[in-house]
Design an enzyme around this catalytic site. Structure first.
Site, PDB file in Angstrom:
ATOM      1  N   ARG A   1       0.834  -1.157  -0.075  1.00  0.00           N
ATOM      2  CA  ARG A   1      -0.070   0.027   0.131  1.00  0.00           C
ATOM      3  C   ARG A   1       0.791   1.199   0.111  1.00  0.00           C
ATOM      4  NH1 ARG A   1      -3.087  -1.114   5.307  1.00  0.00           N
ATOM      5  NH2 ARG A   1      -1.228  -1.563   5.631  1.00  0.00           N
TER       6      ARG A   1
ATOM      7  N   TYR B   1      -1.653  -3.616  -5.246  1.00  0.00           N
ATOM      8  CA  TYR B   1      -1.735  -5.016  -5.432  1.00  0.00           C
ATOM      9  C   TYR B   1      -2.290  -5.441  -6.678  1.00  0.00           C
ATOM     10  CZ  TYR B   1      -1.619  -4.932  -0.225  1.00  0.00           C
ATOM     11  OH  TYR B   1      -1.242  -4.449   1.105  1.00  0.00           O
TER      12      TYR B   1
ATOM     13  N   LEU C   1      -1.191 -11.255   3.221  1.00  0.00           N
ATOM     14  CA  LEU C   1      -1.833 -10.249   3.907  1.00  0.00           C
ATOM     15  C   LEU C   1      -2.538 -10.560   5.022  1.00  0.00           C
ATOM     16  CD1 LEU C   1      -3.414  -8.944   0.381  1.00  0.00           C
ATOM     17  CD2 LEU C   1      -1.599  -7.861   1.471  1.00  0.00           C
TER      18      LEU C   1
ATOM     19  N   HIS D   1      -7.507 -12.152   2.604  1.00  0.00           N
ATOM     20  CA  HIS D   1      -6.904 -13.422   1.924  1.00  0.00           C
ATOM     21  C   HIS D   1      -7.983 -13.583   0.487  1.00  0.00           C
ATOM     22  CE1 HIS D   1      -3.952 -15.082   5.262  1.00  0.00           C
ATOM     23  NE2 HIS D   1      -3.779 -14.212   4.578  1.00  0.00           N
TER      24      HIS D   1
ATOM     25  N   LYS E   1      -1.824 -18.924   5.779  1.00  0.00           N
ATOM     26  CA  LYS E   1      -2.635 -19.522   6.634  1.00  0.00           C
ATOM     27  C   LYS E   1      -3.359 -18.492   7.793  1.00  0.00           C
ATOM     28  CE  LYS E   1      -0.911 -19.305  10.063  1.00  0.00           C
ATOM     29  NZ  LYS E   1      -0.532 -18.236  10.940  1.00  0.00           N
TER      30      LYS E   1
ATOM     31  N   ARG F   1      -2.867 -10.019  14.471  1.00  0.00           N
ATOM     32  CA  ARG F   1      -3.354 -11.137  15.254  1.00  0.00           C
ATOM     33  C   ARG F   1      -4.213 -10.776  16.404  1.00  0.00           C
ATOM     34  NH1 ARG F   1       1.378 -11.596  13.066  1.00  0.00           N
ATOM     35  NH2 ARG F   1       2.123 -13.264  12.325  1.00  0.00           N
TER      36      ARG F   1
ATOM     37  N   ASP G   1      -4.611 -17.881  14.201  1.00  0.00           N
ATOM     38  CA  ASP G   1      -3.300 -17.687  14.013  1.00  0.00           C
ATOM     39  C   ASP G   1      -2.601 -18.928  14.174  1.00  0.00           C
ATOM     40  OD1 ASP G   1      -1.094 -15.970  13.101  1.00  0.00           O
ATOM     41  OD2 ASP G   1      -0.489 -16.375  15.193  1.00  0.00           O
TER      42      ASP G   1
HETATM   43  N1  LIG Z   1       3.743 -19.230   7.157  1.00  0.00           N
HETATM   44  C1  LIG Z   1       4.330 -18.456   8.340  1.00  0.00           C
HETATM   45  O1  LIG Z   1       5.262 -18.920   8.995  1.00  0.00           O
HETATM   46  C2  LIG Z   1       3.586 -17.216   8.598  1.00  0.00           C
HETATM   47  C3  LIG Z   1       2.528 -16.780   8.084  1.00  0.00           C
HETATM   48  N2  LIG Z   1       1.955 -15.657   8.469  1.00  0.00           N
HETATM   49  C4  LIG Z   1       0.647 -15.233   7.884  1.00  0.00           C
HETATM   50  O2  LIG Z   1       0.676 -14.014   6.828  1.00  0.00           O
HETATM   51  C5  LIG Z   1      -0.346 -13.398   7.094  1.00  0.00           C
HETATM   52  C6  LIG Z   1       0.509 -11.913   7.121  1.00  0.00           C
HETATM   53  O3  LIG Z   1       0.933 -11.839   8.620  1.00  0.00           O
HETATM   54  P1  LIG Z   1       2.164 -10.966   8.795  1.00  0.00           P
HETATM   55  O4  LIG Z   1       3.178 -10.947   8.027  1.00  0.00           O
HETATM   56  O5  LIG Z   1       2.546 -11.346  10.279  1.00  0.00           O
HETATM   57  O6  LIG Z   1       1.492  -9.667   9.180  1.00  0.00           O
HETATM   58  P2  LIG Z   1       2.168  -8.360   9.020  1.00  0.00           P
HETATM   59  O7  LIG Z   1       1.061  -7.183   9.622  1.00  0.00           O
HETATM   60  O8  LIG Z   1       3.528  -8.092   9.141  1.00  0.00           O
HETATM   61  O9  LIG Z   1       1.949  -8.102   7.410  1.00  0.00           O
HETATM   62  C7  LIG Z   1       0.611  -7.890   6.672  1.00  0.00           C
HETATM   63  C8  LIG Z   1       0.692  -6.893   5.581  1.00  0.00           C
HETATM   64  O10 LIG Z   1      -0.549  -7.058   4.939  1.00  0.00           O
HETATM   65  C9  LIG Z   1      -0.589  -5.518   4.203  1.00  0.00           C
HETATM   66  N3  LIG Z   1      -2.035  -5.081   4.437  1.00  0.00           N
HETATM   67  C10 LIG Z   1      -3.155  -4.853   3.634  1.00  0.00           C
HETATM   68  N4  LIG Z   1      -4.088  -4.468   4.353  1.00  0.00           N
HETATM   69  C11 LIG Z   1      -3.762  -3.994   5.704  1.00  0.00           C
HETATM   70  C12 LIG Z   1      -4.503  -3.779   6.655  1.00  0.00           C
HETATM   71  N5  LIG Z   1      -5.791  -3.425   6.728  1.00  0.00           N
HETATM   72  N6  LIG Z   1      -3.975  -3.766   8.085  1.00  0.00           N
HETATM   73  C13 LIG Z   1      -2.696  -4.287   8.110  1.00  0.00           C
HETATM   74  N7  LIG Z   1      -1.899  -4.654   7.031  1.00  0.00           N
HETATM   75  C14 LIG Z   1      -2.464  -4.803   5.774  1.00  0.00           C
HETATM   76  C15 LIG Z   1       0.514  -4.736   4.782  1.00  0.00           C
HETATM   77  O11 LIG Z   1       1.310  -4.628   3.712  1.00  0.00           O
HETATM   78  P3  LIG Z   1       1.637  -3.018   2.745  1.00  0.00           P
HETATM   79  O12 LIG Z   1       1.153  -2.194   3.928  1.00  0.00           O
HETATM   80  O13 LIG Z   1       2.978  -3.243   2.842  1.00  0.00           O
HETATM   81  O14 LIG Z   1       0.680  -3.203   1.909  1.00  0.00           O
HETATM   82  C16 LIG Z   1       1.152  -5.661   5.727  1.00  0.00           C
HETATM   83  O15 LIG Z   1       2.739  -5.558   5.695  1.00  0.00           O
HETATM   84  C17 LIG Z   1      -1.174 -13.739   8.114  1.00  0.00           C
HETATM   85  O16 LIG Z   1      -2.202 -14.507   7.514  1.00  0.00           O
HETATM   86  C18 LIG Z   1      -0.439 -14.755   8.922  1.00  0.00           C
HETATM   87  O17 LIG Z   1      -1.372 -15.786   9.456  1.00  0.00           O
HETATM   88  C19 LIG Z   1       2.507 -14.808   9.231  1.00  0.00           C
HETATM   89  C20 LIG Z   1       3.762 -15.163   9.633  1.00  0.00           C
HETATM   90  C21 LIG Z   1       4.439 -16.357   9.468  1.00  0.00           C
HETATM   91  O1  LIG Z   2       4.570 -19.703  12.077  1.00  0.00           O
HETATM   92  C1  LIG Z   2       3.952 -18.798  12.610  1.00  0.00           C
HETATM   93  O2  LIG Z   2       4.273 -18.734  14.038  1.00  0.00           O
HETATM   94  C2  LIG Z   2       3.678 -17.471  14.663  1.00  0.00           C
HETATM   95  C3  LIG Z   2       2.489 -17.026  14.182  1.00  0.00           C
HETATM   96  O3  LIG Z   2       2.093 -15.683  14.544  1.00  0.00           O
HETATM   97  C4  LIG Z   2       2.344 -16.892  12.779  1.00  0.00           C
HETATM   98  O4  LIG Z   2       1.163 -16.312  12.189  1.00  0.00           O
HETATM   99  C5  LIG Z   2       2.662 -18.314  12.253  1.00  0.00           C
HETATM  100  O5  LIG Z   2       2.168 -18.602  11.005  1.00  0.00           O
END
Ligand SMILES: NC(=O)C1=CN([C@@H]2O[C@H](COP(=O)(O)OP(=O)(O)OC[C@H]3O[C@@H](n4cnc5c(N)ncnc54)[C@H](OP(=O)(O)O)[C@@H]3O)[C@@H](O)[C@H]2O)C=CC1
Ligand SMILES: O=C1OC[C@@H](O)[C@H](O)[C@H]1O
Length: 327
Positions: free
Chosen positions: A22, A43, A59, A64, A82, A151, A163
């Site tokens: 954004r 996006y 996101l 999602h 997820k 979260r 989460d």
């Molecule tokens: N597989 C794994 O190990 C992990 C998975 N996750 C998953 O990834 C997803 C994102 O988590 P995480 O990276 O921690 O989240 P963050 O808050 O760090 O990042 C989310 C991103 O989403 C974008 N965004 C778009 N709209 C919004 C809004 N209204 N409010 C806030 N952010 C917004 C922002 O990007 P911008 O502003 O740049 O457009 C932001 O950087 C979740 O579904 C989570 O469950 C998270 C961590 C680890």
């Molecule tokens: O792997 C993870 O660990 C911490 C969580 O908050 C995150 O969303 C998840 O995907």
């Protein structure tokens, strides 16, 4: 980083060619730091770029569904974080969109692609305990300190069952190999917003009415991290345990087995690759070689997982996460 790092080091068939955010200035500095050649202002521009084959959706959970469907309709394969959506109804719409598009939709449950969890499942399937499976207990608890974190925000699809809990739901379903009904579910709601669960505990039983039961425990306010699997056989001493089933490539990756006759063995998975690399490799195989069998976490499985999450919320007396369109 779930995609950027493995693409650089483990999966040469995947190249991260572009990102969007954004705030485009922030995106530019992120792209520079990680060597990503192109940055889009929106996006929407990213998903419509003709040179891109697949989109990773990282996101908040609430976003999602919208962006996955838009990306599929733009003709892209999607690797979605997820939990796949805010609720089961959204997941169903996403699954239909994937089917219509003919593109891959995969939920990023990376742990499933690792040999540790595959081994645990194999031990169950081969009756290595020498005793019928009776109970599966899966935990994932840690602490999210920032109150601004996505979260903790109901409107962004927050809550511990969403989460960390989505992993526990996915894991028990996978290990038992059946869908589950709720026996009881208890949430600890946030004082500040009663719609958001700080922790959740759910007792489950198989929908088939077999004698196998499960317990999942999850929390985003546990000062001591807990990630474990404890499986019991009908015989009191038969047991399989696994520590850190979530990210065994990082630390602690033992699987132990105690048979009904008392024999104990232990295996460690120190040499295995990262869960993220293995997941990305499966995604690449499915998209580039059309090997759909490589996907262990498809849209159908995601729907079933979201149904369980919704049922747990309802049983705990909490509302499910609304679809964005309903707000
Ligand atoms: N597989 C794994 O190990 C992990 C998975 N996750 C998953 O990834 C997803 C994102 O988590 P995480 O990276 O921690 O989240 P963050 O808050 O760090 O990042 C989310 C991103 O989403 C974008 N965004 C778009 N709209 C919004 C809004 N209204 N409010 C806030 N952010 C917004 C922002 O990007 P911008 O502003 O740049 O457009 C932001 O950087 C979740 O579904 C989570 O469950 C998270 C961590 C680890
Ligand atoms: O792997 C993870 O660990 C911490 C969580 O908050 C995150 O969303 C998840 O995907």
């Amino acid at each position: 980083m779930a995609v950027i790092n493995p693409a650089k080091t483990e999966v040469p068939t995947v190249e991260v060619t572009a990102i969007a955010a954004r705030d485009v200035a922030r995106a530019r500095s992120f792209a520079k730091k990680h060597g990503i050649p192109r940055v889009f202002d929106t996006y929407d521009q990213l998903i419509h770029d003709a040179d891109i084959d697949a989109i990773y959706i990282g996101l908040p959970n609430s976003h999602h569904c919208e962006w996955t469907i838009k990306a599929l309709q733009a003709g892209k394969h999607v690797l979605c974080e997820k939990p796949i959506s805010n609720n089961a109804q959204e997941a169903e719409t996403m699954a239909v969109a994937a089917e219509k598009s003919g593109k891959v939709l995969m939920e990023a449950f990376h742990y499933r692609y690792h040999p540790l969890i595959q081994r645990v499942r194999e031990l169950i399937l081969t009756n290595a305990m020498e005793s019928p499976l009776r109970h599966v207990h899966v935990k994932f608890a840690f602490a999210v300190f920032s109150s601004n974190d996505i979260r903790w925000q109901y409107d962004l699809g927050g809550g511990s069952m969403m989460d960390t809990g989505c992993y526990t739901a996915n894991c028990v379903r996978y290990l038992i190999g059946e869908e589950l009904d709720i026996v009881s579910a208890t949430a600890t709601p946030l004082r500040k917003d009663g719609r958001v669960d700080q922790s959740m505990r759910a007792e489950l039983q198989t929908t088939s009415g077999s004698s196998v039961t499960a317990l999942i425990e999850t929390s985003m306010w546990s000062l001591i991290p807990r990630i474990s699997i404890d499986i019991r056989g009908a015989n009191g001493q038969a047991q399989i345990t696994a520590t850190n089933w979530l990210a065994p490539h990082v630390v602690y990756n033992n699987v132990t087995l105690k048979t009904a006759s008392g024999k104990k063995t232990s295996e460690s998975f120190t040499k295995a690759r990262s869960t993220y690399g293995l997941m990305l490799e499966a995604f690449a195989d499915a998209t580039l070689n059309n090997n759909r069998a490589a996907i262990l976490t498809d849209a159908h499985d995601a729907v079933l997982n979201m149904r369980l999450i919704d049922s747990i919320y309802t049983s705990a007396g909490m509302s499910i996460r609304e679809s964005r369109a309903e707000k």
